[in-house]
Design a protein around this motif. Structure first.
Motif, PDB file in Angstrom:
ATOM      1  N   GLU A   1       0.822  -1.225   0.000  1.00  0.00           N
ATOM      2  CA  GLU A   1       0.000   0.000   0.000  1.00  0.00           C
ATOM      3  C   GLU A   1       0.851   1.268   0.000  1.00  0.00           C
ATOM      4  O   GLU A   1       0.452   2.283  -0.541  1.00  0.00           O
ATOM      5  CB  GLU A   1      -0.929   0.026   1.213  1.00  0.00           C
TER       6      GLU A   1
ATOM      7  N   VAL B   1     -13.295   4.768  -9.966  1.00  0.00           N
ATOM      8  CA  VAL B   1     -13.118   3.438 -10.554  1.00  0.00           C
ATOM      9  C   VAL B   1     -14.261   2.557 -10.084  1.00  0.00           C
ATOM     10  O   VAL B   1     -14.493   2.427  -8.881  1.00  0.00           O
ATOM     11  CB  VAL B   1     -11.749   2.835 -10.171  1.00  0.00           C
TER      12      VAL B   1
ATOM     13  N   ALA C   1      -3.098   6.912  -4.021  1.00  0.00           N
ATOM     14  CA  ALA C   1      -4.568   6.923  -4.006  1.00  0.00           C
ATOM     15  C   ALA C   1      -5.084   7.548  -5.297  1.00  0.00           C
ATOM     16  O   ALA C   1      -4.391   8.318  -5.957  1.00  0.00           O
ATOM     17  CB  ALA C   1      -5.062   7.714  -2.800  1.00  0.00           C
ATOM     18  N   LEU C   2      -6.308   7.198  -5.619  1.00  0.00           N
ATOM     19  CA  LEU C   2      -6.938   7.829  -6.775  1.00  0.00           C
ATOM     20  C   LEU C   2      -7.118   9.316  -6.503  1.00  0.00           C
ATOM     21  O   LEU C   2      -7.479   9.701  -5.391  1.00  0.00           O
ATOM     22  CB  LEU C   2      -8.312   7.216  -7.027  1.00  0.00           C
TER      23      LEU C   2
ATOM     24  N   TRP D   1     -12.873  -3.280 -14.423  1.00  0.00           N
ATOM     25  CA  TRP D   1     -13.178  -1.987 -13.813  1.00  0.00           C
ATOM     26  C   TRP D   1     -12.937  -0.887 -14.841  1.00  0.00           C
ATOM     27  O   TRP D   1     -12.010  -0.972 -15.640  1.00  0.00           O
ATOM     28  CB  TRP D   1     -12.260  -1.723 -12.620  1.00  0.00           C
TER      29      TRP D   1
ATOM     30  N   PRO E   1      -1.980   6.063 -10.202  1.00  0.00           N
ATOM     31  CA  PRO E   1      -3.179   5.818  -9.403  1.00  0.00           C
ATOM     32  C   PRO E   1      -4.055   4.689  -9.950  1.00  0.00           C
ATOM     33  O   PRO E   1      -4.600   3.894  -9.176  1.00  0.00           O
ATOM     34  CB  PRO E   1      -3.915   7.157  -9.433  1.00  0.00           C
ATOM     35  N   LEU E   2      -4.185   4.574 -11.284  1.00  0.00           N
ATOM     36  CA  LEU E   2      -4.991   3.491 -11.852  1.00  0.00           C
ATOM     37  C   LEU E   2      -4.360   2.137 -11.540  1.00  0.00           C
ATOM     38  O   LEU E   2      -5.046   1.200 -11.125  1.00  0.00           O
ATOM     39  CB  LEU E   2      -5.165   3.662 -13.365  1.00  0.00           C
TER      40      LEU E   2
ATOM     41  N   ARG F   1      -4.876  -2.740  -5.512  1.00  0.00           N
ATOM     42  CA  ARG F   1      -5.769  -2.838  -4.342  1.00  0.00           C
ATOM     43  C   ARG F   1      -6.920  -3.809  -4.609  1.00  0.00           C
ATOM     44  O   ARG F   1      -7.271  -4.621  -3.753  1.00  0.00           O
ATOM     45  CB  ARG F   1      -6.301  -1.460  -3.960  1.00  0.00           C
ATOM     46  N   LYS F   2      -7.507  -3.727  -5.808  1.00  0.00           N
ATOM     47  CA  LYS F   2      -8.609  -4.633  -6.152  1.00  0.00           C
ATOM     48  C   LYS F   2      -8.112  -6.076  -6.244  1.00  0.00           C
ATOM     49  O   LYS F   2      -8.807  -7.005  -5.816  1.00  0.00           O
ATOM     50  CB  LYS F   2      -9.275  -4.226  -7.467  1.00  0.00           C
TER      51      LYS F   2
ATOM     52  N   ALA G   1     -12.434   3.407 -15.320  1.00  0.00           N
ATOM     53  CA  ALA G   1     -12.041   4.639 -14.635  1.00  0.00           C
ATOM     54  C   ALA G   1     -12.664   5.810 -15.375  1.00  0.00           C
ATOM     55  O   ALA G   1     -12.600   5.876 -16.608  1.00  0.00           O
ATOM     56  CB  ALA G   1     -10.524   4.776 -14.615  1.00  0.00           C
TER      57      ALA G   1
ATOM     58  N   GLU H   1      -4.903   1.303  -7.919  1.00  0.00           N
ATOM     59  CA  GLU H   1      -6.257   0.796  -7.679  1.00  0.00           C
ATOM     60  C   GLU H   1      -6.398  -0.644  -8.168  1.00  0.00           C
ATOM     61  O   GLU H   1      -7.038  -1.468  -7.511  1.00  0.00           O
ATOM     62  CB  GLU H   1      -7.286   1.706  -8.351  1.00  0.00           C
TER      63      GLU H   1
END
Length: 175
Positions: free
Chosen positions: A28, A40, A33-34, A87, A128-129, A135-136, A89, A132
């Motif tokens: 992390e 998203v 962060a986005l 996903w 950021p993408l 993270r997903k 964006a 994410e």
């Protein structure tokens, strides 16, 4: 009526290099962060027409060709696979990119496709993408490893972006 013919020269590299990277544990601290303006969302229910559109919208400029000959039926089957998730964006009402995650063995998640739409590649949204997407991937219960491949035909910052998020090169192939 007069017709003007244009000559287009496309530079095809004599060779390319494919890089395989992995992230064996979440990081992390390296995933930005986005930005507040970027949203998203997972595509539910899956929509094969949207995935095909996204694949071409994002990938045509980077010579993504592996699905160019896929039929409607092949796209439908591919997107109906429960081990594939997508996903999108957006910024406001504008589609700016997407990613697909694929986890056929229920533990190893591949970032199958990830990219930004034309006109959005130099807006500092790639990190950021990707953050994410990571993270997903790690949020998908059971994931123990995340991997991706990229090549020298992709955006010039792609490899550095993956490495900046903590992904480590584990294999390389000359194509």
């Amino acid at each position: 009526m007069r017709h003007v013919l244009c000559r287009v020269t496309v530079m095809i590299p004599a060779s390319c290099t494919t890089f395989y990277l992995e992230l064996p544990a979440p990081r992390e601290d390296l995933a930005p962060a986005l930005p507040p303006r970027m949203v998203v969302d997972e595509v539910t229910p899956p929509d094969w027409r949207l995935n095909r559109r996204l694949y071409h919208l994002v990938g045509d400029g980077w010579q993504w060709e592996d699905l160019d000959e896929a039929t409607d039926e092949e796209w439908q089957k591919r997107i109906a696979d429960p081990t594939l998730r997508t996903w999108t964006a957006t910024v406001g009402d504008t589609l700016v990119g997407y990613f697909e995650l694929h986890r056929p063995d229920h533990v190893t998640t591949e970032i199958r496709y990830l990219g930004l739409c034309p006109g959005w590649t130099d807006q500092k949204l790639g990190g950021p993408l990707l953050g994410e997407a990571l993270r997903k991937a790690w949020g998908w219960p059971g994931t123990r490893r995340v991997w991706v491949h990229t090549c020298t035909l992709d955006h010039p910052s792609a490899l550095a972006n993956y490495q900046a998020r903590g992904m480590v090169l584990y294999h390389q192939v000359e194509c």
